[in-house]
Design an enzyme around this catalytic site. Structure first.
Site, PDB file in Angstrom:
ATOM      1  CE  LYS A 194     -11.078  16.165  -9.628  1.00  0.00           C
ATOM      2  NZ  LYS A 194     -12.273  17.023  -9.600  1.00  0.00           N
TER       3      LYS A 194
ATOM      4  CE  LYS B  56     -16.349  20.582  -5.338  1.00  0.00           C
ATOM      5  NZ  LYS B  56     -15.771  20.629  -6.716  1.00  0.00           N
TER       6      LYS B  56
END
Length: 320
Positions: free
Chosen positions: A143, A239
């Site tokens: 991230k 997703k």
């Protein structure tokens, strides 16, 4: 009968992205009871899309008790609420039919797949230490999305010199930052970058060189998104909490493939129940990022199996 409850799963450690930190995963669990069987589904409401536990639960509770999966696609927009109910209805159908979901969907039996493991945003020193702890994994996702990302990239590569690396900027860069970092991403062996620019500003990706493939995450929700991605992205991240369930996720995967996109299948931070349907979508994907349960300190009673860097298909006792 459709019921929904809120559940909380503690994280093994603080999880941080460019938009903030969390210490627990807050999810909604849906149960659909019909014909003596109960189907289960899970969703993770996401504030980025204007969702909350309360608003999503209210959407679910307002549905007719006998709604079918086909009717659901029109009753709710893509998002967390439709996802949990859609997956619960698939699970219910499988139980009533005495079959697995992939049989009902006409899909091949799923197998294990290499799965990314996510390192949250932290100082370069802490990210290097985390990378070293997980250097045995074949695929690490890091991230990023800050002005100081170069030092973090170097640190992770030093900590895990052999792992493949994918980067998720969570809308934290500009086109100029991506272009400045691109040669270093190549040098450090980064395989792809997820959503470097804010979804509202991603037109800036048109026409620029992309030596590292760029994957649409926040810019891609369902099949209707694909028309806005041309010329900007090389890959889409599917997703279920964005597509609104397994039904649309499978359709999005097939259409995106037909239009020339590579496929990544990702997740919100949820339990094994949320990941289980996504394992079916992820079959054959270039990248699989279904590591939510690996970030938890606790999970469902029948969790997904993870071993040697792979995620395995769900047992019937979990879902499907």
């Amino acid at each position: 009968m459709i019921s929904v409850t809120a559940d909380v799963f503690r994280l093994a450690e603080v999880f941080t992205i460019s938009r903030g930190s969390r210490t627990e995963a807050k999810v909604l669990t849906v149960r659909v009871a019909r014909g003596g069987a109960v189907g289960f589904g899970e969703c993770v409401p996401y504030a980025r899309y204007g969702e909350s536990l309360e608003s999503v639960a209210a959407q679910i509770e307002a549905l007719p008790a006998g709604i079918t999966r086909a009717e659901l696609q029109d009753a709710l927009a893509p998002g967390a609420a439709r996802n949990a109910v859609d997956c619960a209805l698939w699970d219910l159908e499988a139980k009533l039919a005495g079959k697995r979901v992939w049989e009902l969907a006409g899909l091949p039996a799923p197998g294990p797949m290499t799965c990314a493991y996510t390192l949250s945003l932290d100082t370069p020193e802490k990210m290097q230490a985390a990378a070293a702890r997980h250097a045995h994994r074949p695929l690490l996702k890091i991230k990023l999305g800050t002005p100081d990302d170069m030092a973090r990239l170097e640190a992770v590569r030093a900590g895990a010199p052999k792992a493949r690396i994918i980067v998720d900027a969570n809308e934290g860069w500009s086109a100029e930052v991506y272009q400045d970092l691109a040669p270093h991403l190549v040098r450090l062996g980064v395989a792809l970058v997820e959503q470097p620019l804010p979804a509202a500003d991603d037109a800036a990706l048109i026409g620029i060189a992309r030596p590292v493939p760029v994957c649409a995450d926040e810019s891609c929700h369902d099949r209707a998104s694909l028309g806005h991605l041309r010329g900007k992205y090389d890959m889409v991240n599917i997703k279920l909490d964005k597509t609104g369930g397994l039904t649309e996720a499978l359709a999005l995967r097939d259409l995106a493939r037909a239009e020339g996109y590579q496929i990544m299948v990702g997740c919100m931070v949820g339990s094994s129940l949320a990941m289980a349907p996504a394992v079916l979508v992820a079959q054959g994907a270039e990248y699989v990022d279904l590591d939510g349960p690996l970030l938890l300190a606790e999970d469902r009673a029948t969790p997904l199996a993870y071993a040697e860097g792979k995620v395995y298909p769900p047992e019937a006792g979990l879902w499907g």
